[in-house]
Enzyme design. Sequence first.
Site, PDB file in Angstrom:
ATOM      1  N   CYS A 115      -1.182   3.765  -6.670  1.00 50.43           N
ATOM      2  CA  CYS A 115      -1.993   3.157  -5.604  1.00 50.43           C
ATOM      3  C   CYS A 115      -2.231   1.728  -6.061  1.00 50.43           C
ATOM      4  O   CYS A 115      -2.554   1.495  -7.237  1.00 50.43           O
ATOM      5  CB  CYS A 115      -3.314   3.900  -5.447  1.00 50.43           C
ATOM      6  SG  CYS A 115      -4.571   3.018  -4.491  1.00 50.43           S
ATOM      7  N   CYS A 117       0.859  -1.176   0.000  1.00 50.40           N
ATOM      8  CA  CYS A 117       0.000   0.000   0.000  1.00 50.40           C
ATOM      9  C   CYS A 117       0.903   1.236   0.000  1.00 50.40           C
ATOM     10  O   CYS A 117       1.723   1.412   0.910  1.00 50.40           O
ATOM     11  CB  CYS A 117      -0.851  -0.039   1.268  1.00 50.40           C
ATOM     12  SG  CYS A 117      -1.852   1.429   1.521  1.00 50.40           S
ATOM     13  N   ASN A 118       0.766   2.054  -1.024  1.00 53.91           N
ATOM     14  CA  ASN A 118       1.592   3.264  -1.118  1.00 53.91           C
ATOM     15  C   ASN A 118       1.300   4.207   0.042  1.00 53.91           C
ATOM     16  O   ASN A 118       2.203   4.856   0.586  1.00 53.91           O
ATOM     17  CB  ASN A 118       1.301   3.994  -2.436  1.00 53.91           C
ATOM     18  CG  ASN A 118       1.747   3.202  -3.650  1.00 53.91           C
ATOM     19  OD1 ASN A 118       2.843   3.389  -4.149  1.00 53.91           O
ATOM     20  ND2 ASN A 118       0.902   2.301  -4.130  1.00 53.91           N
ATOM     21  N   HIS A 146      -4.539  -0.332  -5.626  1.00 56.65           N
ATOM     22  CA  HIS A 146      -5.878  -0.619  -6.154  1.00 56.65           C
ATOM     23  C   HIS A 146      -5.966  -0.319  -7.652  1.00 56.65           C
ATOM     24  O   HIS A 146      -6.651  -1.017  -8.390  1.00 56.65           O
ATOM     25  CB  HIS A 146      -6.932   0.228  -5.426  1.00 56.65           C
ATOM     26  CG  HIS A 146      -7.349  -0.292  -4.095  1.00 56.65           C
ATOM     27  ND1 HIS A 146      -6.567  -0.167  -2.979  1.00 56.65           N
ATOM     28  CD2 HIS A 146      -8.484  -0.931  -3.704  1.00 56.65           C
ATOM     29  CE1 HIS A 146      -7.203  -0.716  -1.947  1.00 56.65           C
ATOM     30  NE2 HIS A 146      -8.364  -1.181  -2.358  1.00 56.65           N
TER      31      HIS A 146
HETATM   32  N1  DGL Z   1      -4.098   0.664  -2.021  1.00 58.51           N
HETATM   33  C1  DGL Z   1      -3.619   1.732  -1.250  1.00 58.51           C
HETATM   34  C2  DGL Z   1      -2.430   2.457  -1.852  1.00 58.51           C
HETATM   35  O1  DGL Z   1      -1.640   1.864  -2.569  1.00 58.51           O
HETATM   36  C3  DGL Z   1      -4.575   2.634  -0.512  1.00 58.51           C
HETATM   37  C4  DGL Z   1      -5.908   2.958  -1.059  1.00 58.51           C
HETATM   38  C5  DGL Z   1      -6.772   3.567   0.008  1.00 58.51           C
HETATM   39  O2  DGL Z   1      -7.148   2.839   0.918  1.00 58.51           O
HETATM   40  O3  DGL Z   1      -7.055   4.776  -0.073  1.00 58.51           O
HETATM   41  O4  DGL Z   1      -2.228   3.622  -1.582  1.00 58.51           O
END
Ligand code: DGL
Length: 251
Positions: free
Chosen positions: A184, A72-73, A186
């Site tokens: 991100c 997760c970034n 996601h």
């Molecule tokens: N998937 C996450 C990232 O890489 C965070 C997304 C979120 O929960 O806002 O930042």
Amino acid sequence: MSAIGVFDSGIGGLSILKCLREALPSEAFVYFADSAYNPYGDKSDAEVIARSFTVTEELIAKHQIKALVVACNTATAAAIHLLRARYPELAIVGIEPALKPASALTKTKRIAVLATRSTLVSAKFLALKSSLESQAEFVCVPCIGLANLIERYAAGAASKQEVEQACKSFLAEAGAFDTLVLGCTHYALIEPIFRSLVGANVTIVDNGEAVAKRLVALVQATPHMASEPILQLTGSGDHTLLQLAAKRWLS
Ligand code: DGL
């Protein structure tokens, strides 16, 4: 036997887990989706740090993990230095938006970076960006709500059209660019949607493979870490959704 722990605010980190399993096919992984607390991107640093500690504690206590990947970034930017300080014996790998590979690939020198608001305002990200600003211009777009929309899309609660529409308007904010950073985890899950919107001439980059490479180096450096190739899925939210998402994005 001890596994490698991987966590994200939800299903996004599955995009990283796919690269990790391909790179380390004989390792065991336990994936924690913190879906009950998604999105991290709209939360304060203090909240993201608290969740990162809680999830890591659970992975250590229940699964005796031997290494941790913060997939997760947003959590990496807010908490990785604190996780490393609290668990010095644990090998920890994080992820940051792929600005470095993007600046090597761009020809027009104009790069769009899509990420959460928290990632884009973090000290870690700003330091990375300023170290590369002599090489290219980075147009950063905070995609508020997109990670959560992708969670709802995976659950069947949002349509593909809604996701396309949201991506379209974030891309429009960036203007013209020849390289797109999906900052991100996601967003990497919906790479085909981004591809259909930007066309074949834009290079799309993320850091999934770089994270896998880093983990391989760590695992190879500690030969006693070998285990058996099983995958456990856990988390704070809807387990059925996580199972479905894993089936869809890990195969
Ligand atoms: N998937 C996450 C990232 O890489 C965070 C997304 C979120 O929960 O806002 O930042």
